[in-house]
Design an enzyme around this catalytic site. Sequence first.
Site, PDB file in Angstrom:
ATOM      1  N   GLY A  13    -100.571  59.939  -1.927  1.00 11.83           N
ATOM      2  CA  GLY A  13    -100.726  61.208  -1.206  1.00 11.83           C
ATOM      3  C   GLY A  13     -99.490  62.083  -1.334  1.00 11.83           C
ATOM      4  O   GLY A  13     -98.489  61.698  -1.949  1.00 11.83           O
ATOM      5  N   CYS A 129     -94.899  66.545  12.452  1.00 13.58           N
ATOM      6  CA  CYS A 129     -93.990  67.392  11.650  1.00 13.58           C
ATOM      7  C   CYS A 129     -93.441  68.596  12.436  1.00 13.58           C
ATOM      8  O   CYS A 129     -92.235  68.885  12.403  1.00 13.58           O
ATOM      9  CB  CYS A 129     -94.706  67.869  10.395  1.00 13.58           C
ATOM     10  SG  CYS A 129     -96.395  68.416  10.697  1.00 13.58           S
ATOM     11  N   LYS A 216     -99.849  66.995  20.921  1.00 13.98           N
ATOM     12  CA  LYS A 216     -98.777  66.186  20.304  1.00 13.98           C
ATOM     13  C   LYS A 216     -97.434  66.860  20.523  1.00 13.98           C
ATOM     14  O   LYS A 216     -96.445  66.216  20.880  1.00 13.98           O
ATOM     15  CB  LYS A 216     -99.006  66.057  18.793  1.00 13.98           C
ATOM     16  CG  LYS A 216    -100.089  65.087  18.400  1.00 13.98           C
ATOM     17  CD  LYS A 216    -100.258  65.117  16.874  1.00 13.98           C
ATOM     18  CE  LYS A 216    -101.618  64.597  16.474  1.00 13.98           C
ATOM     19  NZ  LYS A 216    -101.930  64.885  15.066  1.00 13.98           N
ATOM     20  N   HIS A 245     -93.099  74.620   7.479  1.00 10.75           N
ATOM     21  CA  HIS A 245     -93.637  75.062   8.761  1.00 10.75           C
ATOM     22  C   HIS A 245     -92.634  76.020   9.408  1.00 10.75           C
ATOM     23  O   HIS A 245     -91.429  75.749   9.426  1.00 10.75           O
ATOM     24  CB  HIS A 245     -93.814  73.882   9.717  1.00 10.75           C
ATOM     25  CG  HIS A 245     -94.971  72.980   9.397  1.00 10.75           C
ATOM     26  ND1 HIS A 245     -95.866  73.201   8.373  1.00 10.75           N
ATOM     27  CD2 HIS A 245     -95.388  71.834  10.005  1.00 10.75           C
ATOM     28  CE1 HIS A 245     -96.770  72.240   8.366  1.00 10.75           C
ATOM     29  NE2 HIS A 245     -96.496  71.397   9.330  1.00 10.75           N
TER      30      HIS A 245
HETATM   31  P1  A2P Z   1    -106.042  57.576  -2.129  1.00  7.22           P
HETATM   32  O1  A2P Z   1    -105.242  58.529  -2.996  1.00  7.22           O
HETATM   33  O2  A2P Z   1    -106.380  56.315  -2.828  1.00  7.22           O
HETATM   34  O3  A2P Z   1    -107.199  58.239  -1.447  1.00  7.22           O
HETATM   35  P2  A2P Z   1    -103.022  62.979   1.506  1.00  7.22           P
HETATM   36  O4  A2P Z   1    -102.670  63.060   2.971  1.00  7.22           O
HETATM   37  O5  A2P Z   1    -102.094  63.716   0.631  1.00  7.22           O
HETATM   38  O6  A2P Z   1    -104.457  63.323   1.270  1.00  7.22           O
HETATM   39  O7  A2P Z   1    -102.881  61.414   1.127  1.00  7.22           O
HETATM   40  C1  A2P Z   1    -103.465  60.364   1.863  1.00  7.22           C
HETATM   41  C2  A2P Z   1    -102.979  59.001   1.337  1.00  7.22           C
HETATM   42  O8  A2P Z   1    -103.562  57.981   2.137  1.00  7.22           O
HETATM   43  C3  A2P Z   1    -103.403  58.726  -0.086  1.00  7.22           C
HETATM   44  O9  A2P Z   1    -102.435  57.929  -0.725  1.00  7.22           O
HETATM   45  C4  A2P Z   1    -104.690  57.920   0.118  1.00  7.22           C
HETATM   46  O10 A2P Z   1    -105.017  57.080  -0.958  1.00  7.22           O
HETATM   47  C5  A2P Z   1    -104.279  57.081   1.291  1.00  7.22           C
HETATM   48  N1  A2P Z   1    -105.441  56.546   2.007  1.00  7.22           N
HETATM   49  C6  A2P Z   1    -106.386  57.248   2.657  1.00  7.22           C
HETATM   50  N2  A2P Z   1    -107.307  56.392   3.180  1.00  7.22           N
HETATM   51  C7  A2P Z   1    -106.907  55.135   2.857  1.00  7.22           C
HETATM   52  C8  A2P Z   1    -107.426  53.834   3.095  1.00  7.22           C
HETATM   53  N3  A2P Z   1    -108.539  53.630   3.795  1.00  7.22           N
HETATM   54  N4  A2P Z   1    -106.749  52.760   2.595  1.00  7.22           N
HETATM   55  C9  A2P Z   1    -105.617  52.952   1.886  1.00  7.22           C
HETATM   56  N5  A2P Z   1    -105.074  54.170   1.627  1.00  7.22           N
HETATM   57  C10 A2P Z   1    -105.719  55.241   2.112  1.00  7.22           C
END
Ligand code: A2P
Length: 334
Positions: A13, A129, A216, A245
Amino acid sequence: MSSKTVAVAGATGLVGHHLLKTLESRNFPVKSLKLLASERSKGKRLTFRGEEIPVEVLTENSFKGVEIALFSAGGGTSKKFTPCAVRDGCVVIDNSSAWRMDPEVPLVVPEVNAAAVRTHHGIIANPNCSTIQMVVVLKPLHDAARIERVVVSTYQAVSGAGINALKELEDQTRAVLEGRDPVCQIFPHQIAFNCIPQIPQSDAFEDDGYSTEEIKMIKETQKIMGDQSIRVTATTVRVPVRTGHSESVNIETRDKLTADRAREILRKAPSVIVQDDLAKQLYPLATSAEGRWETFVGRIREDGSHSRALNLWIVSDNLLKGAAYNAVQIAELL
Ligand code: A2P
């Protein structure tokens, strides 16, 4: 500091990306690094210190042998997997809101309440944040003149809602400029050329009309500052800015604080940069804060409607001080 085995949950992410970059730039003593994400990321590889590391699927057994886990994969994922990490002896620094208000979990901004880290039972929460950047500036003013009330309005960047939200901003901007209808998938309304007073975009408002982001900001500020008597009210708004922000903050203090005195205090405050020279049109901007770990404050002025109040404009990079950088600072404290 001895080298640590570190895991990053949510490594693919936006915040995950900045966690890796911050661990690199701070030269954090990483012995080995485990990158975790969802099934969707199976087969992906990410680069850390010039080395390609495969992304693994996050499971209950991902944390054996891991000493520090940095979580940024959403609240549900944190709730489910952080207990497994703690069970396996790992200390978790969690960027989600899952544990922030748990009385057993310290909520830490190192410039404000570093000592709280010592009270952890396996989980340390990284605050919201918008709250982080605000308390970094408010703490030294509170120490000097006791803040009694805070009124904050935020102008929050789209990157706070993740990679897909940033893509939506770009796609919508292009669509509007080309005369096409913008498609809304992440945000409930068009975000390009617009402001949306609902954060997070997927949450319903509370019965009293406040958004969860606003709540929050109120509760986390009191917890981090260690003072439940500070009255806080907030209006949080998403704006079509990529990163950074901005916040308009009005504080009422018990003791009178002049704008000059506030500037003097803030010039000496850790991680704060005062940008306040109106003749040069110098004040904090999201575009100049992007990529920086400090918090910027300017437009410091006495509130003409109140004898002991000040107005401030506070800006910081929401992905760095607002997320990844603060989390790595906590890991450094450990
Ligand atoms: P993935 O890329 O495999 O979906 P962002 O906030 O930028 O969208 O990123 C969210 C992060 O959280 C990404 O790395 C995403 O992985 C990960 N993520 C979201 N849901 C899960 C889950 N159920 N298990 C593991 N990682 C998750």
